[in-house]
Design an enzyme around this catalytic site. Structure first.
Site, PDB file in Angstrom:
ATOM      1  CB  THR A   1      -9.532  -6.253   4.026  1.00 30.29           C
ATOM      2  OG1 THR A   1      -8.426  -5.472   4.531  1.00 30.29           O
ATOM      3  CG2 THR A   1      -9.004  -7.466   3.296  1.00 30.29           C
TER       4      THR A   1
ATOM      5  CD  GLN B   1       0.483  -9.037  -2.691  1.00 30.01           C
ATOM      6  OE1 GLN B   1       1.031  -9.681  -3.575  1.00 30.01           O
ATOM      7  NE2 GLN B   1      -0.771  -8.667  -2.792  1.00 30.01           N
TER       8      GLN B   1
ATOM      9  N   GLY C   1      -4.657  -4.215  -3.694  1.00 29.91           N
ATOM     10  CA  GLY C   1      -5.612  -3.150  -3.969  1.00 29.91           C
ATOM     11  C   GLY C   1      -4.797  -1.936  -4.362  1.00 29.91           C
ATOM     12  CG  HIS C   2      -2.190  -2.068  -6.931  1.00 29.96           C
ATOM     13  ND1 HIS C   2      -1.435  -2.760  -7.840  1.00 29.96           N
ATOM     14  CD2 HIS C   2      -1.841  -2.559  -5.717  1.00 29.96           C
ATOM     15  CE1 HIS C   2      -0.672  -3.640  -7.208  1.00 29.96           C
ATOM     16  NE2 HIS C   2      -0.907  -3.546  -5.918  1.00 29.96           N
TER      17      HIS C   2
ATOM     18  CG  ASP D   1      -1.829  -1.216   1.229  1.00 31.27           C
ATOM     19  OD1 ASP D   1      -2.195  -1.697   0.143  1.00 31.27           O
ATOM     20  OD2 ASP D   1      -2.144  -1.697   2.329  1.00 31.27           O
TER      21      ASP D   1
ATOM     22  CE  LYS E   1       2.283  -2.572  -4.372  1.00 34.89           C
ATOM     23  NZ  LYS E   1       2.054  -2.198  -2.967  1.00 34.89           N
TER      24      LYS E   1
HETATM   25  P1  GDP Z   1      -0.747   0.319  -3.534  1.00 32.35           P
HETATM   26  O1  GDP Z   1      -1.368  -0.954  -3.075  1.00 32.35           O
HETATM   27  O2  GDP Z   1       0.710   0.361  -3.310  1.00 32.35           O
HETATM   28  O3  GDP Z   1      -1.107   0.656  -4.953  1.00 32.35           O
HETATM   29  O4  GDP Z   1      -1.378   1.463  -2.620  1.00 32.35           O
HETATM   30  P2  GDP Z   1      -2.929   1.632  -2.208  1.00 32.35           P
HETATM   31  O5  GDP Z   1      -3.675   2.155  -3.361  1.00 32.35           O
HETATM   32  O6  GDP Z   1      -3.433   0.414  -1.533  1.00 32.35           O
HETATM   33  O7  GDP Z   1      -2.798   2.715  -1.057  1.00 32.35           O
HETATM   34  C1  GDP Z   1      -2.202   3.943  -1.263  1.00 32.35           C
HETATM   35  C2  GDP Z   1      -3.206   5.053  -0.983  1.00 32.35           C
HETATM   36  O8  GDP Z   1      -2.523   6.282  -0.932  1.00 32.35           O
HETATM   37  C3  GDP Z   1      -4.258   5.224  -2.058  1.00 32.35           C
HETATM   38  O9  GDP Z   1      -5.443   5.661  -1.479  1.00 32.35           O
HETATM   39  C4  GDP Z   1      -3.664   6.299  -2.965  1.00 32.35           C
HETATM   40  O10 GDP Z   1      -4.648   7.023  -3.685  1.00 32.35           O
HETATM   41  C5  GDP Z   1      -3.004   7.170  -1.942  1.00 32.35           C
HETATM   42  N1  GDP Z   1      -1.824   7.908  -2.418  1.00 32.35           N
HETATM   43  C6  GDP Z   1      -0.833   7.489  -3.246  1.00 32.35           C
HETATM   44  N2  GDP Z   1       0.133   8.428  -3.358  1.00 32.35           N
HETATM   45  C7  GDP Z   1      -0.273   9.454  -2.563  1.00 32.35           C
HETATM   46  C8  GDP Z   1       0.311  10.709  -2.213  1.00 32.35           C
HETATM   47  O11 GDP Z   1       1.400  11.060  -2.638  1.00 32.35           O
HETATM   48  N3  GDP Z   1      -0.397  11.489  -1.337  1.00 32.35           N
HETATM   49  C9  GDP Z   1      -1.598  11.097  -0.809  1.00 32.35           C
HETATM   50  N4  GDP Z   1      -2.213  11.913   0.042  1.00 32.35           N
HETATM   51  N5  GDP Z   1      -2.168   9.936  -1.120  1.00 32.35           N
HETATM   52  C10 GDP Z   1      -1.505   9.121  -1.970  1.00 32.35           C
HETATM   53  P1  IMO Z   2      -0.935  -4.223  -2.225  1.00 38.00           P
HETATM   54  O1  IMO Z   2      -0.537  -4.789  -3.566  1.00 38.00           O
HETATM   55  C1  IMO Z   2      -0.878  -4.693   2.117  1.00 38.00           C
HETATM   56  C2  IMO Z   2      -0.877  -8.805   3.633  1.00 38.00           C
HETATM   57  C3  IMO Z   2      -2.109  -9.235   4.412  1.00 38.00           C
HETATM   58  C4  IMO Z   2      -1.480 -10.245   5.363  1.00 38.00           C
HETATM   59  C5  IMO Z   2      -0.416 -10.912   4.491  1.00 38.00           C
HETATM   60  C6  IMO Z   2      -0.847 -12.236   3.880  1.00 38.00           C
HETATM   61  O2  IMO Z   2      -2.212  -3.472  -2.255  1.00 38.00           O
HETATM   62  O3  IMO Z   2       0.191  -3.491  -1.583  1.00 38.00           O
HETATM   63  P2  IMO Z   2      -2.506 -12.842   1.885  1.00 38.00           P
HETATM   64  O4  IMO Z   2      -3.961 -12.574   1.699  1.00 38.00           O
HETATM   65  O5  IMO Z   2      -1.648 -12.272   0.821  1.00 38.00           O
HETATM   66  O6  IMO Z   2      -2.195 -14.297   2.137  1.00 38.00           O
HETATM   67  O7  IMO Z   2      -2.121 -12.090   3.266  1.00 38.00           O
HETATM   68  O8  IMO Z   2      -0.113  -9.976   3.466  1.00 38.00           O
HETATM   69  N1  IMO Z   2      -1.157  -8.265   2.287  1.00 38.00           N
HETATM   70  C7  IMO Z   2      -1.106  -6.958   1.989  1.00 38.00           C
HETATM   71  N2  IMO Z   2      -0.880  -5.873   2.756  1.00 38.00           N
HETATM   72  N3  IMO Z   2      -1.043  -4.536   0.787  1.00 38.00           N
HETATM   73  C8  IMO Z   2      -1.230  -5.621  -0.004  1.00 38.00           C
HETATM   74  O9  IMO Z   2      -1.267  -5.540  -1.352  1.00 38.00           O
HETATM   75  C9  IMO Z   2      -1.316  -6.898   0.592  1.00 38.00           C
HETATM   76  N4  IMO Z   2      -1.515  -8.133   0.117  1.00 38.00           N
HETATM   77  C10 IMO Z   2      -1.407  -8.963   1.169  1.00 38.00           C
HETATM   78  O10 IMO Z   2      -2.701  -8.166   5.087  1.00 38.00           O
HETATM   79  O11 IMO Z   2      -0.817  -9.569   6.398  1.00 38.00           O
HETATM   80 MG    MG Z   3      -2.867  -1.616  -1.778  1.00 40.99          MG
END
Ligand code: GDP
Ligand code: IMO
Ligand code: MG
Length: 429
Positions: free
Chosen positions: A302, A225, A40-41, A13, A16
């Site tokens: 989640t 991840q 979740g991206h 998270d 990416k």
């Molecule tokens: P990922 O799984 O690595 O793609 O990240 P997620 O989407 O799960 O979580 C990142 C969260 O941070 C998302 O809600 C993005 O929209 C937000 N985000 C990403 N870059 C920035 C930033 O530079 N500033 C802020 N405020 N939010 C950001």
């Molecule tokens: P993105 O791509 C954050 C974590 C779960 C748990 C562990 C194992 O959005 O960064 P799993 O369901 O993969 O067997 O769970 O890994 N986990 C993540 N945490 N971002 C993710 O994906 C994750 N994908 C799995 O919370 O601790």
């Molecule tokens: Mg994510």
């Protein structure tokens, strides 16, 4: 021309999705190489939020080919649900362009069930998985009883494989977990209902990508991840069951190490983690709550509250070293606005001994107590900054110190959710 890996440097998270989307209109292929819909991206364009779980994050750009490599595990309900959602929202019709490796494995209902019951069974020792069936699907892959995308082409084979797998699993479900047995025909029928739609998308992905790279096309390998969730390099057993690391891109998409020109690590300007497992800089007090609120730190998949804490330079430095980061993309710097002081973890105290690098054993890491250096904070709103010069001096110094501690140059900085809210320092291509 480049093969580029984008991957998480912490525990997921990091942003990416946003970083990948930045390059969208310059890519020919965007390839997911590991994980499944545990990811979740998020991509935010013109204030509209898109959450991608299986589709590669640059998919909003209609000109590129989205690809799911052999290293991905696919829940077909989720995949086609996402394709549909994108279509309904006026996005590209991915079903016309997408390619899926014949060797990718399929997440079935029994994998989801086993994921959930195993977690319940583990009780306080649970991993805190996303419950999407990802771990059990990879287990079956390694146990050589998995179901692959190509099995959809051969109904008798698919039925036989599902039956063989369920012969074992139903014993486990009924005798150990006290659950009802699953009907192999029902599982197979459900998977086969997708055969017609999946068949035209199947491809020899390794050949496709190697040919594209030979032709000078730009291929981005998008990690899900993160380094510290990698089954080999992460904080085992509190990890996912695949290899999100840069080398995983080669295995999970079918290209050799010589094909990768850039490895871009994505790190948040602080630390978050979802699920169980060690996190030395976690803040269990009001400060942690403030970061969670300011950064809207709730899981994209989640909805769970993310554990929050200060930036841990040892964690990101370890990822930079093992993956050979050429660049760091630092996200969510804007979230840190308003603190008088910003502690950064520069070392650990492990049972009375100071270490400047992440320890290599689980016990030591569980005992690690952060040693902090306090940097000055800033109060100015930085969400409109588009160059380093626009940033307040303290924010610039914060970035420079992180760069020094992680021993990798910062090439981009996120200052907001939006696609345009970014400071680019070095071109990522
Ligand atoms: P990922 O799984 O690595 O793609 O990240 P997620 O989407 O799960 O979580 C990142 C969260 O941070 C998302 O809600 C993005 O929209 C937000 N985000 C990403 N870059 C920035 C930033 O530079 N500033 C802020 N405020 N939010 C950001
Ligand atoms: P993105 O791509 C954050 C974590 C779960 C748990 C562990 C194992 O959005 O960064 P799993 O369901 O993969 O067997 O769970 O890994 N986990 C993540 N945490 N971002 C993710 O994906 C994750 N994908 C799995 O919370 O601790
Ligand atoms: Mg994510």
């Amino acid at each position: 021309m480049p093969g580029i890996v984008v991957m998480g440097a912490q525990w997921g998270d990091e942003g990416k999705g946003k970083a990948t989307d930045q390059l969208g209109d310059r890519l020919d292929y965007c390839v997911r190489y590991s994980g499944g819909n545990n990811a979740g991206h998020t991509v935010v364009v013109n204030g509209e939020k898109h959450a991608m779980h299986l589709l590669p994050s640059a998919v909003l750009n209609a000109n590129l080919v989205p690809v799911l490599g052999n290293g991905v595990v696919i829940d077909l309900d989720v995949l086609f649900g996402e394709i549909e959602t994108l279509r309904e929202r006026g996005g590209p019709d991915v079903e016309q362009t997408m390619k899926i490796s014949t060797n990718a494995h399929i997440i079935t209902t029994y994998h989801q069930t086993i994921d959930k019951v195993t977690e319940r069974f583990l009780g306080k020792n649970k991993i805190g998985t996303t419950g999407r069936g990802v771990g059990p699907t990879y287990s079956d892959k390694v146990n050589r009883i998995g179901i692959r995308i190509q099995d959809l082409l051969d109904e008798p084979i698919l039925r036989a494989k599902v039956e063989a797998a369920l012969e074992q699993k139903n014993q486990l479900l009924v005798k150990v977990y006290n659950r009802r047995a699953l009907d192999p025909d029902q599982v197979a029928d459900h998977l086969l209902s997708y055969a017609e739609r999946v068949t035209p998308l199947m491809a020899d992905v390794p050949r496709l990508l190697n040919t594209a790279l030979d032709q000078g096309k730009v291929v981005l390998f998008e990690g899900a991840q993160a380094h510290h969730l990698d089954v080999d390099h992460g904080t085992y057993p509190y990890v996912t069951s695949s290899n999100p690391t840069a080398a995983g891109a080669g295995v999970g998409a079918g290209v050799g190490p010589t094909r990768i020109d850039r490895v871009i690590g994505i790190a948040k300007a602080y630390t978050t983690r979802v699920g169980e497992g060690p996190m030395p800089t976690e803040l269990l007090d009001d400060d942690g709550e403030k970061i969670r609120t300011d950064g809207a730190e709730f899981g994209t998949t989640t909805g769970r509250p993310r554990r929050c804490g200060w930036f841990d330079a040892l964690v990101v430095e370890a990822a930079a070293t093992v993956n050979g980061f050429t660049d760091l993309f630092l996200t969510k710097l804007d979230t840190l606005t308003g603190w008088e002081k910003l502690p950064v973890c520069v070392a650990y105290d492990v049972d009375g001994e100071r270490t400047d690098v992440m320890p290599s054993t689980q016990t030591e890491f569980h005992h690690a107590v952060p040693v902090y250096e306090e940097l000055d904070g800033w109060t100015e709103d930085i969400t409109g900054c588009r160059s380093l010069e626009d940033l307040p001096k303290a924010a610039r110094l914060y970035v420079e110190r992180l760069e020094e501690l992680c021993r990798v140059r910062v090439s981009g900085i996120g200052v907001g959710q939006g696609r345009e809210q970014v400071i680019m320092i070095n071109d990522l291509l």
